[in-house]
Design a protein around this motif. Sequence first.
Motif, PDB file in Angstrom:
ATOM      1  N   TRP A 213    -115.603 -22.026 -64.997  1.00 31.33           N
ATOM      2  CA  TRP A 213    -116.867 -21.463 -65.479  1.00 31.33           C
ATOM      3  C   TRP A 213    -117.621 -22.488 -66.328  1.00 31.33           C
ATOM      4  CZ3 TRP A 213    -115.035 -15.987 -67.504  1.00 31.33           C
ATOM      5  CH2 TRP A 213    -114.842 -15.137 -66.416  1.00 31.33           C
ATOM      6  N   LYS A 214    -116.915 -23.106 -67.272  1.00 32.61           N
ATOM      7  CA  LYS A 214    -117.576 -24.043 -68.183  1.00 32.61           C
ATOM      8  C   LYS A 214    -118.078 -25.288 -67.437  1.00 32.61           C
ATOM      9  CE  LYS A 214    -117.694 -23.484 -72.174  1.00 32.61           C
ATOM     10  NZ  LYS A 214    -118.666 -22.798 -73.052  1.00 32.61           N
ATOM     11  N   ASP A 215    -117.281 -25.804 -66.487  1.00 33.25           N
ATOM     12  CA  ASP A 215    -117.719 -26.958 -65.708  1.00 33.25           C
ATOM     13  C   ASP A 215    -118.974 -26.617 -64.902  1.00 33.25           C
ATOM     14  OD1 ASP A 215    -115.649 -28.484 -66.652  1.00 33.25           O
ATOM     15  OD2 ASP A 215    -114.387 -28.246 -64.871  1.00 33.25           O
TER      16      ASP A 215
ATOM     17  N   GLY B 127    -118.912 -16.565 -67.443  1.00 30.90           N
ATOM     18  CA  GLY B 127    -118.848 -15.937 -66.128  1.00 30.90           C
ATOM     19  C   GLY B 127    -119.997 -14.973 -65.913  1.00 30.90           C
ATOM     20  N   THR B 128    -120.180 -14.062 -66.852  1.00 28.49           N
ATOM     21  CA  THR B 128    -121.266 -13.092 -66.758  1.00 28.49           C
ATOM     22  C   THR B 128    -122.613 -13.794 -66.722  1.00 28.49           C
ATOM     23  OG1 THR B 128    -119.937 -11.467 -67.953  1.00 28.49           O
ATOM     24  CG2 THR B 128    -122.320 -11.096 -67.866  1.00 28.49           C
TER      25      THR B 128
ATOM     26  N   ASN C  78    -115.129 -10.003 -63.807  1.00 24.09           N
ATOM     27  CA  ASN C  78    -113.730  -9.748 -64.140  1.00 24.09           C
ATOM     28  C   ASN C  78    -112.813  -9.916 -62.933  1.00 24.09           C
ATOM     29  OD1 ASN C  78    -114.035  -9.166 -66.916  1.00 24.09           O
ATOM     30  ND2 ASN C  78    -114.805  -7.127 -66.414  1.00 24.09           N
ATOM     31  N   TRP C  79    -113.370  -9.836 -61.714  1.00 29.49           N
ATOM     32  CA  TRP C  79    -112.536 -10.077 -60.534  1.00 29.49           C
ATOM     33  C   TRP C  79    -112.098 -11.532 -60.457  1.00 29.49           C
ATOM     34  CZ3 TRP C  79    -116.262  -6.842 -56.987  1.00 29.49           C
ATOM     35  CH2 TRP C  79    -116.028  -5.494 -57.201  1.00 29.49           C
ATOM     36  N   ASP C  80    -112.786 -12.420 -61.164  1.00 25.58           N
ATOM     37  CA  ASP C  80    -112.358 -13.828 -61.222  1.00 25.58           C
ATOM     38  C   ASP C  80    -111.058 -14.010 -61.992  1.00 25.58           C
ATOM     39  OD1 ASP C  80    -114.486 -14.759 -59.770  1.00 25.58           O
ATOM     40  OD2 ASP C  80    -115.405 -15.908 -61.386  1.00 25.58           O
ATOM     41  N   ILE C  81    -110.769 -13.103 -62.882  1.00 25.68           N
ATOM     42  CA  ILE C  81    -109.637 -13.322 -63.792  1.00 25.68           C
ATOM     43  C   ILE C  81    -108.416 -12.488 -63.411  1.00 25.68           C
ATOM     44  CG2 ILE C  81    -111.123 -14.047 -65.670  1.00 25.68           C
ATOM     45  CD1 ILE C  81    -110.764 -11.298 -66.941  1.00 25.68           C
TER      46      ILE C  81
ATOM     47  N   GLN D 213    -116.674 -15.595 -57.011  1.00 30.20           N
ATOM     48  CA  GLN D 213    -117.371 -14.417 -56.484  1.00 30.20           C
ATOM     49  C   GLN D 213    -118.580 -14.804 -55.639  1.00 30.20           C
ATOM     50  OE1 GLN D 213    -115.829 -11.488 -56.645  1.00 30.20           O
ATOM     51  NE2 GLN D 213    -114.282 -12.697 -57.735  1.00 30.20           N
ATOM     52  N   GLU D 214    -119.194 -15.943 -55.914  1.00 29.78           N
ATOM     53  CA  GLU D 214    -120.273 -16.423 -55.052  1.00 29.78           C
ATOM     54  C   GLU D 214    -119.736 -16.710 -53.650  1.00 29.78           C
ATOM     55  OE1 GLU D 214    -123.022 -18.656 -58.442  1.00 29.78           O
ATOM     56  OE2 GLU D 214    -121.619 -19.813 -57.210  1.00 29.78           O
ATOM     57  N   ALA D 215    -118.569 -17.352 -53.586  1.00 25.41           N
ATOM     58  CA  ALA D 215    -117.973 -17.668 -52.285  1.00 25.41           C
ATOM     59  C   ALA D 215    -117.642 -16.392 -51.520  1.00 25.41           C
ATOM     60  CB  ALA D 215    -116.716 -18.516 -52.482  1.00 25.41           C
ATOM     61  N   LEU D 216    -117.012 -15.438 -52.199  1.00 29.09           N
ATOM     62  CA  LEU D 216    -116.586 -14.213 -51.522  1.00 29.09           C
ATOM     63  C   LEU D 216    -117.776 -13.357 -51.113  1.00 29.09           C
ATOM     64  CD1 LEU D 216    -113.482 -13.267 -53.712  1.00 29.09           C
ATOM     65  CD2 LEU D 216    -113.576 -14.641 -51.634  1.00 29.09           C
ATOM     66  N   LEU D 217    -118.779 -13.263 -51.980  1.00 30.48           N
ATOM     67  CA  LEU D 217    -119.964 -12.479 -51.648  1.00 30.48           C
ATOM     68  C   LEU D 217    -120.729 -13.119 -50.493  1.00 30.48           C
ATOM     69  CD1 LEU D 217    -121.925 -10.172 -52.097  1.00 30.48           C
ATOM     70  CD2 LEU D 217    -122.970 -11.476 -53.963  1.00 30.48           C
ATOM     71  N   THR D 218    -120.844 -14.439 -50.499  1.00 28.89           N
ATOM     72  CA  THR D 218    -121.535 -15.117 -49.408  1.00 28.89           C
ATOM     73  C   THR D 218    -120.805 -14.901 -48.087  1.00 28.89           C
ATOM     74  OG1 THR D 218    -122.339 -16.788 -50.965  1.00 28.89           O
ATOM     75  CG2 THR D 218    -122.443 -17.338 -48.624  1.00 28.89           C
TER      76      THR D 218
END
Length: 762
Positions: A101-103, A117-118, A159-162, A184-189
């Motif tokens: 997230w930070k990177d 994340g949010t 929260n699904w990331d964690i 989540q971007e990858a999964l949603l795409t």
Amino acid sequence: MSPTLSIAATSPTQTKIQVIRRDGSPTPLDISRIRAVVEWACAGKEANPITLEAGLTTRLRHGVTTRDIQDNLINCALEMCSPTEPDWRYVAGRLHIWNLWKDTQVARGKRDASTPGTHLYQDYAQEAIAKVRSGHYNDRLLTYTVEELEEAGSWIDPNWDIDYDYAGAVLLTKRYLLPNELPQEALLTCALLLASVETPQDRLIWARQFYEAIARRKISLATPILANLRVPKGSLSSCFIAAMDDNLESIFETITDTARISKNGGGVGVNVSRIRATGSWVMEKANASGGVIPWIKLLNDTAIAVNQGGRRAGAVTVSLDIWHLDVPEFLECQTENGDRRRKAYDIFPQLVISDEFMRRVVAAQEWTLVDPYEVRVKFGVELSALWGEKFEELYQKIERSLGQEITLYKKISARELFKEIMRSQVETGMPYLWFKDTSNRANPNQHEGYIPGGNLCQESWSNVTPHKFAHTCNLDSLNLANLEVSELPQICDTAVRILDNTIELTSPPFEASAAHNERYRTIGVGAMGLADWLAKHRISYSNLEAIDNLFEDIGYHCTRASMELSKERGAYPAFAGSEWSKGHLIGAKPVEWFSDNANEKERWQTLSEDIQKHGIRNSHITAIAPNTSSSLVQGCTASILPVYSRFFYDKWAKGTVPIAPPFIRDSFWFYPENKTIDQKIVIKAVAKMQQWIDTGISMEILFNLNQGVYFPENPDRAIKAKDIFETLVLAWQEGCKAIYYVRTVQKDDFKESGDGCVACAN
């Protein structure tokens, strides 16, 4: 010297230590921010944040980077992980995701945020469109309007990331994510692209259903889908099978097709049973053929040369029928002795086993090895294309003509040949065994051809015609660790629809693959996490009734889902004349079988009638892959086998990583370890599942060679060759379709015994 301090002894007002942030700027050390991240990572887990803070003692120094701090926290968490405190692997996983997230926050030029994340996920639509324009995402995503993409972005739950443990988080980010992309971007795409073939009024409905099933880890996408779907012109299929004809043009075309598959990251099976044997005729010259080995060596070198875009060597399994004259040399192609020019160390050998051979093994009778070219010339028949009674009739006719029409042959003890197979399996784990008659009896497309052999992982296959139809299959899996039986109807519908949609979206690597995709629409819904499902319900692999009922439900709901798709989209083109069209169901079995064997009988009769009326969308629907890596991302045990060990450390490039099943803390003793289970129990469980799976199951068999493992009443008794022999024969007798790897647990003093066992173990 730079000072080093303890978190517990330090506060922001007590030190002038400067920390280097990810964007390179310095900032005063703020212990409260470290403490907040530690508490966030430990929240809801059996992990004390104070213990993790203490692990950082003396590691804070002037000029330390925030990444160093985070990496140290991760290492501390990993070091504290144990069978009694397994939750530390989830803490390490959360800290790894925080790093990501930070990177990403720095890469995107976003301001610092307490909950990155949010903050980052608020801009999904803009990020997705930017990735399309930069060529990183498939432009099919722009099928959706900006408003639709914004609505889809609102579904994301950071929260699904964690939810991932450390192994899953690392594999997900390193293997599957694109640069500057979040999970989540990858999964949603992926979900949006999978739904892009739906009607405009329904595609967002399906996209959300796909996304939530994938993001909640109830359905696992196979690696080619998860890795390639988002990028332009990606191949989404996992499994391919091709076959060589006995001529130069066919051989080299097959090698080229194999290279194309490898380039796109697929695993491929190549059947070489039509190729004339060593010593056969070439251009009417006797003893001129070099047999199958030179061509196998070319396949071997192709797998090395075309290395899946530099990610890993290509993966090719080469199959050969058990009657072929070159079988003995085929079994030796990976040994150290002999002519190095006729070795192939990088392919995965597979033997295609007939019922007639197995019957002769059991009865200790003779077996005859023959040349397919001579059979073709003298009898006008392609022996490799036959199975069942037709094969047995011709084979017995061939044996009656030995020394007359047939001059190139070798007689051998069937049991001695099987012992050589066992010897190779115990030494190298291979060859795989694929039971030809069992698999072809279950083929719903017997009206159009036959299946020559299995795929790379021994779970997926269908009709193959050289250079006309190359088996091509797309895979996903149900994550049983996260499912209850009540969820199966909807999740099976979703899994089947996802795979049917991939057929429309994939870019097949060559023409015969595209033709197969179109005609047979082969898919493979699999399963993983069975060991977790059993542990969660406090039952074992010996509870065959529970396993039987679970997989009956899976088989029924997946088959029904394909029938419902046929109502909507039409049946697969080869449906007419198939076993499905006759009302036969899973495994080409008549509906009467289901009346005798099913737990819920009436629904199968109704389904048979519905399929005859409406057709079925996919010729093959279910197949259970090994899922070794993807199960780590899914946070469950691999495939349907017991765990090898309840808790262990795996060696990775950056050190050792703790691996444990999800319910280990509460269900420790309900995870039996495969290395201590009698493999006959495993085979009987797999045979129960196989009744409801229309293609195959990747079944590894694991033999522990140490004393007293399987025979507690006799601690001096170790497994013998006879025990291994009986176990392998049982797999055939129980109706298993294939045996993948044979694994062994080392025994230091395991020596040659009188009944033919071997000394080496892999």
